[in-house]
Enzyme design. Sequence first.
Site, PDB file in Angstrom:
ATOM      1  N   ASP A  92      -1.131  -2.305  -4.232  1.00 29.98           N
ATOM      2  CA  ASP A  92      -1.392  -1.711  -5.547  1.00 29.98           C
ATOM      3  C   ASP A  92      -1.577  -2.824  -6.572  1.00 29.98           C
ATOM      4  OD1 ASP A  92       1.529  -2.203  -5.368  1.00 29.98           O
ATOM      5  OD2 ASP A  92       1.566  -1.353  -7.384  1.00 29.98           O
ATOM      6  N   GLU A 157       4.429  -1.502  -6.119  1.00 26.02           N
ATOM      7  CA  GLU A 157       5.240  -2.585  -6.692  1.00 26.02           C
ATOM      8  C   GLU A 157       4.984  -2.757  -8.172  1.00 26.02           C
ATOM      9  OE1 GLU A 157       6.471  -6.514  -8.031  1.00 26.02           O
ATOM     10  OE2 GLU A 157       4.413  -5.757  -7.955  1.00 26.02           O
TER      11      GLU A 157
END
Length: 454
Positions: A92, A157
């Site tokens: 991500d 994250e």
Amino acid sequence: MTQQSLAAAVRSLMPRAKADLAELVAFRSVADPRQFPVEECERAARWVADAFAAEGLTGIRLLDTPDGTQSVYGELPGPEGAPTVLLYSHYDVQPPLDEAAWQSPAFELTERDGRWYGRGAADCKGNILMHLTALRALREVDGGLPVSLKVIVEGSEEQGTGGLERYAELHPELLAADVIVIGDTGNFAPGLPTVTTSLRGMTVVEIAVETLPGNLHSGAFGGAAPDALQVLVRVLSTLHDEHGDVAVAGLTADQTWGGVAYPEEQFRADAKVLDGVSLTGTGTVADRLWARPSVTVLGIDAPPVVGATSSVQACAKASVSLRIPPGTDLKQAQDALVAHLEAAVPFGARATVSRISGGEAFSADTTGPAYEAMGTAMREAFGVDMVASGEGGSIPLCNTLRTLYPQAEIILIGVEDPTTQIHAVNESVDPRELERMALTEALFLRNYAAGSAS
């Protein structure tokens, strides 16, 4: 096989690494469905799963984590008695911010002046390619891996929602390893091999201010009617003193950093500070970045300048981030920030402070054999000795892993450096750093396995 053979293999794999990174960067994998379709993250997760499966990993799984995102897991048993190494990264990415401010499309890997530009090119898709390239080189030169391998690639994250941390706590056997390599940091300077030994913790809170049931005409009511935006600005201005140091009661802001120095001239260049603009805070740059707390206003909900009306604002909201150094308790720091914001609200305005996320600071134990093996690998790959630095950012998973696996060594490395502009527009990666760090990781796996067998 020699170090030269491995270096040649990594070099030959760089065109493939560029092509793969281009595919991965093209996924708009921001783990926030309010900004981008969740399918973008799902497609990125599937790409990562397929890429590691192609390198022989078995048991490839997409883990549905409690925050609604997916992490990619895979493993590959090594020779009998070999140690287990866990490789971590995340697919991500941060939002692109103002896409019009990018010199090339944010989600299209573009080479310019010897660098590869694109959101996630360094943080953290470049580190996924570091892992893949290291594994590919070892398979090509050695015919396989000298360790038992586990890989975990997280899907949220950047959002700090803690999905993988909660999943690991519910399945503690899954990520157990002798050494954990966190591919999510980088070198202190290009060409200077670095392990990150200290991470600041972080908490994010939101403050919402209300003063009126609705906006009012600023001519008819301004001057007496309480303006929520004015109240919010006054509150935020109290977070720092006249020097720019954090001024939140209960937070110590005079700690010092004892490791590698960060010259102010180098920092100004790395951060591209405008001429004539002073740095904030006191103490050395390293003190301010790695040993002391910092507060940042991440965003403000208020009318944009274009289209604004002559109105007294009825409500306003801000997101505030607090970074804390190792040794500072997260809960106490968060309580101090919330109490400060609540106490600073003037005029009896209604204010609500919400706790959004948080993660503890981290400090690594650098005395084990894995750090020795990494030092040797970095010296072989870069031709200079490894250094240790702090990192002002946060990786909450590190403390979860340390709690679950107290005997495991945790090493933080990566392809990022101060010039990559992670989290900003025009993020990029230096392919030379990607090449040298992939070689470093391959050499490390060799060195660590050899040391464990002796």
